[in-house]
Enzyme design. Sequence first.
Site, PDB file in Angstrom:
ATOM      1  N   ASP A   9      -0.057   5.099   0.829  1.00 46.50           N
ATOM      2  CA  ASP A   9      -0.281   6.087   1.900  1.00 46.50           C
ATOM      3  C   ASP A   9      -0.223   5.413   3.272  1.00 46.50           C
ATOM      4  O   ASP A   9      -1.020   4.514   3.562  1.00 46.50           O
ATOM      5  CB  ASP A   9      -1.674   6.722   1.745  1.00 46.50           C
ATOM      6  CG  ASP A   9      -1.831   7.499   0.442  1.00 46.50           C
ATOM      7  OD1 ASP A   9      -0.906   8.237   0.072  1.00 46.50           O
ATOM      8  OD2 ASP A   9      -2.900   7.384  -0.202  1.00 46.50           O
TER       9      ASP A   9
ATOM     10  N   ASP B 249       0.880  -1.158   0.000  1.00 43.98           N
ATOM     11  CA  ASP B 249       0.000   0.000   0.000  1.00 43.98           C
ATOM     12  C   ASP B 249       0.931   1.224   0.000  1.00 43.98           C
ATOM     13  O   ASP B 249       2.097   1.122   0.388  1.00 43.98           O
ATOM     14  CB  ASP B 249      -0.883  -0.050   1.256  1.00 43.98           C
ATOM     15  CG  ASP B 249      -1.662   1.216   1.451  1.00 43.98           C
ATOM     16  OD1 ASP B 249      -2.336   1.649   0.502  1.00 43.98           O
ATOM     17  OD2 ASP B 249      -1.584   1.802   2.552  1.00 43.98           O
TER      18      ASP B 249
HETATM   19  C1  BG6 Z   1      -5.775   5.730   0.247  1.00 39.95           C
HETATM   20  C2  BG6 Z   1      -5.898   6.511   1.520  1.00 39.95           C
HETATM   21  O1  BG6 Z   1      -4.470   5.279   0.067  1.00 39.95           O
HETATM   22  O2  BG6 Z   1      -6.146   6.539  -0.876  1.00 39.95           O
HETATM   23  C3  BG6 Z   1      -7.312   7.056   1.655  1.00 39.95           C
HETATM   24  O3  BG6 Z   1      -5.602   5.666   2.619  1.00 39.95           O
HETATM   25  C4  BG6 Z   1      -7.636   7.906   0.425  1.00 39.95           C
HETATM   26  O4  BG6 Z   1      -7.402   7.816   2.837  1.00 39.95           O
HETATM   27  C5  BG6 Z   1      -7.474   7.071  -0.826  1.00 39.95           C
HETATM   28  O5  BG6 Z   1      -8.962   8.408   0.503  1.00 39.95           O
HETATM   29  C6  BG6 Z   1      -7.738   7.846  -2.106  1.00 39.95           C
HETATM   30  O6  BG6 Z   1      -6.715   8.781  -2.298  1.00 39.95           O
HETATM   31  P1  BG6 Z   1      -6.708   9.918  -3.406  1.00 39.95           P
HETATM   32  O7  BG6 Z   1      -5.261  10.373  -3.419  1.00 39.95           O
HETATM   33  O8  BG6 Z   1      -7.108   9.287  -4.693  1.00 39.95           O
HETATM   34  O9  BG6 Z   1      -7.655  10.962  -2.971  1.00 39.95           O
HETATM   35 MG    MG Z   2      -2.656   3.141   3.612  1.00 37.50          MG
END
Ligand code: BG6
Ligand code: MG
Length: 213
Positions: free
Chosen positions: A11, A9
Amino acid sequence: MKYRAVIFDLDGVICSTDEYHFAAWKQLAEAIGVTDFSRADSELQRGVSRMESLEIILRKSERRFSEEEKIALAERKNQIYRSMLEGMSEADLPGSVRTTLFALRERGLKLAIGSSSKNTAFILERLGLGGFFDAVADGNMISRGKPDPEVFLKAAELLALEPCNCLVVEDAVAGIQAALAGGFGAAGLGGAAKFEGTTYPLSSLSDLLAIVT
Ligand code: BG6
Ligand code: MG
């Protein structure tokens, strides 16, 4: 060796963008009069898509929003978030993460990303990891978010490997659920390390080196 690849993963695992997500959602929440958006609420947003993350905030609002308004709110949050990402650089890739990635590759493992984020390519570029991974599956390639396994199945497909030969690393309970649903091994950091379903609880990413020997 059971595992031939590790699917990370992004984030909250490779980098601390989870903190930026929280700050950007908090700013949006306050702009629409939701003053009690908390870190506990933000935990529920881990791993889930942008639109589902928005719903977690809107549950706290008395106002009802149309689909168009929701799309505009999500876009507004993304602009705040993107301006935070602009400030990121290679210095935001923790040394311990870099060392672990290189050590895993040295052992012959394939390395991939499986992230719900539509900003994945931008973030990897900022971290100096553009082109580093053998496969990248992200929020732009899927129609069902975690806890559905689609993004990890996509990563395995791009690697041309079976899920049982891939170990997923997650900080989100939804991500661990997705990994298990897809037939992957599941290693968890942070809150995901405490989740009962997690196959391998990690205290740091480098613990992986003892699992994939
Ligand atoms: C995930 C995060 O990796 O990505 C979530 O943990 C987030 O919190 C999701 O909402 C979508 O991210 P993005 O960058 O497309 O808004
Ligand atoms: Mg994550």
